[in-house]
Scaffold this active site. Structure first.
Site, PDB file in Angstrom:
ATOM      1  N   GLN A   1       5.935  -3.964  31.808  1.00  0.00           N
ATOM      2  CA  GLN A   1       6.384  -5.133  31.042  1.00  0.00           C
ATOM      3  C   GLN A   1       6.351  -6.360  31.962  1.00  0.00           C
ATOM      4  OE1 GLN A   1       6.939  -4.694  27.789  1.00  0.00           O
ATOM      5  NE2 GLN A   1       7.534  -6.788  27.335  1.00  0.00           N
TER       6      GLN A   1
ATOM      7  N   HIS B   1       0.761  -0.469  38.961  1.00  0.00           N
ATOM      8  CA  HIS B   1      -0.038  -1.055  37.876  1.00  0.00           C
ATOM      9  C   HIS B   1      -0.429  -2.492  38.203  1.00  0.00           C
ATOM     10  CE1 HIS B   1      -0.142   1.316  34.005  1.00  0.00           C
ATOM     11  NE2 HIS B   1       0.169   2.162  34.952  1.00  0.00           N
TER      12      HIS B   1
ATOM     13  N   LYS C   1     -11.448   1.866  26.644  1.00  0.00           N
ATOM     14  CA  LYS C   1     -10.241   2.311  25.945  1.00  0.00           C
ATOM     15  C   LYS C   1      -9.566   1.161  25.207  1.00  0.00           C
ATOM     16  CE  LYS C   1      -6.235   3.229  28.215  1.00  0.00           C
ATOM     17  NZ  LYS C   1      -5.382   3.980  29.149  1.00  0.00           N
TER      18      LYS C   1
HETATM   19  C1  R5P Z   1      -3.222   2.580  31.675  1.00  0.00           C
HETATM   20  O1  R5P Z   1      -3.446   1.422  31.910  1.00  0.00           O
HETATM   21  C2  R5P Z   1      -3.120   3.601  32.754  1.00  0.00           C
HETATM   22  O2  R5P Z   1      -4.119   3.412  33.709  1.00  0.00           O
HETATM   23  C3  R5P Z   1      -3.183   5.023  32.197  1.00  0.00           C
HETATM   24  O3  R5P Z   1      -4.462   5.235  31.610  1.00  0.00           O
HETATM   25  C4  R5P Z   1      -2.128   5.256  31.157  1.00  0.00           C
HETATM   26  O4  R5P Z   1      -0.857   4.869  31.637  1.00  0.00           O
HETATM   27  C5  R5P Z   1      -2.080   6.701  30.730  1.00  0.00           C
HETATM   28  O5  R5P Z   1      -1.126   6.851  29.730  1.00  0.00           O
HETATM   29  P1  R5P Z   1      -1.183   8.042  28.698  1.00  0.00           P
HETATM   30  O6  R5P Z   1      -1.242   9.315  29.494  1.00  0.00           O
HETATM   31  O7  R5P Z   1       0.105   7.916  27.939  1.00  0.00           O
HETATM   32  O8  R5P Z   1      -2.356   7.843  27.826  1.00  0.00           O
END
Ligand code: R5P
Length: 297
Positions: free
Chosen positions: A97, A130, A196
């Site tokens: 966030q 992140h 994605k």
């Molecule tokens: C997203 O920006 C991250 O790099 C991961 O791809 C993400 O946090 C994965 O989350 P989930 O396992 O809930 O799809």
């Protein structure tokens, strides 16, 4: 190095022990318990006067509690005379966030950064934070932030333990290109990424792109596996595109609910992660990476 003290919070004890071992140091004794009303009691039983103190605490599982514990540990260390406190927060919650996406939302990252600084943290070390979401970390923190990457360690593990035929490393989204390209160099493969789109915290859609995976073994790499939605979608598409075997690696195996089961069911042969977040697949230790960084302070 003699002046460095290693302190582990509740979620950093294992890593603190492994980091200290790498550095030929002992972990400082800390007592952490609760008062009957649930309030935390912290006591650092070590002479920290004029020392550099690294506090290890991975902010996962109960982020609010663990963050607050870090704040108490840091403030106490400063109060006990430490001349510098370094936050080692390998999994850094609250990086999501970083902006007010909807009216009225807290910009949590900014608040957390301010708290970490206000208790006297001199520098922050994290692993595959992140940062791609944060943009420039220096815009958020006023202290130096070192974002280490575990991608080479994950790739080393795969290289040593899995014999991949005609390997290719694939990241599930554009942001994962950095880890895919690093891992690809280590295992001597090429790399690519999928596309994605995220709809909320637990729904993602990955677009089919033409990737050269037919008949090849694929290493899928990402920073976090949380719900597993991203990886399950990625394995589905890679299988459709003709991938042979699929190995999945991530830095932070959060693996909420049945994420691990769903990933194995989707066709992955092996899932692995690091111990920034303890899990059944935390085969790779992040301790050497963090210890190396602390050696340079
Ligand atoms: C997203 O920006 C991250 O790099 C991961 O791809 C993400 O946090 C994965 O989350 P989930 O396992 O809930 O799809």
């Amino acid at each position: 190095m003699a002046r460095l003290k290693i302190v582990g919070g509740s979620s950093g004890r294992l890593l603190a022990t492994l980091i200290a071992r790498e550095l030929d140091l002992k972990v400082s004794e800390v007592e952490i318990r609760r008062f009957p009303d649930g309030e935390k009691y912290i006591r650092i039983k070590e002479d920290l006067d004029d020392q550099v103190v690294a506090i290890i605490q991975s902010i996962h599982h109960s982020p609010d509690e663990l963050l607050f514990e870090y704040l108490l540990l840091c403030d106490t260390a400063r109060d006990l005379g430490a001349n510098k406190v370094i936050a080692v927060l390998p999994y850094f919650a609250y990086a999501r966030q970083n902006s007010r996406f909807n009216p009225g939302e807290a910009v949590s990252l900014r608040t957390v950064a301010r708290l970490i600084e206000d208790v006297g943290t001199a520098e922050l070390y994290s692993v595959d934070m992140h940062q791609h979401r944060v943009g420039r970390v220096s815009d958020v923190f006023g202290i130096p932030v070192h974002n280490l990457t575990a991608a080479p360690l994950l790739a080393d593990y795969v290289k040593a333990n899995v014999k991949l035929e005609k390997p290719i490393v694939v990241g599930p989204d554009e942001e994962s290109k950095q880890w895919a390209s690093t891992a690809a160099k280590v295992i001597g493969a090429d790399h690519d990424v999928l596309e994605k789109k995220r709809f909320g915290a637990d729904k993602v859609e990955i677009k089919t792109r033409s990737l050269a995976v037919r008949g090849r073994d694929v290493l899928i790499i990402d920073d976090i596996i949380s719900t597993g939605g991203t990886i399950v979608e990625a394995t589905k598409i890679l299988k459709e595109l003709g991938a042979r075997r699929m190995v999945v690696a991530c830095t932070h195996p959060i693996l909420a609910d049945d994420a691990l089961v769903r990933i194995y069911e989707s066709g992955a042969e092996l899932v692995l992660g690091t111990n920034t977040v303890p899990s059944p697949v935390s085969y790779v230790s992040a301790a050497p990476l963090i210890a190396d960084a602390l050696r340079r302070i």
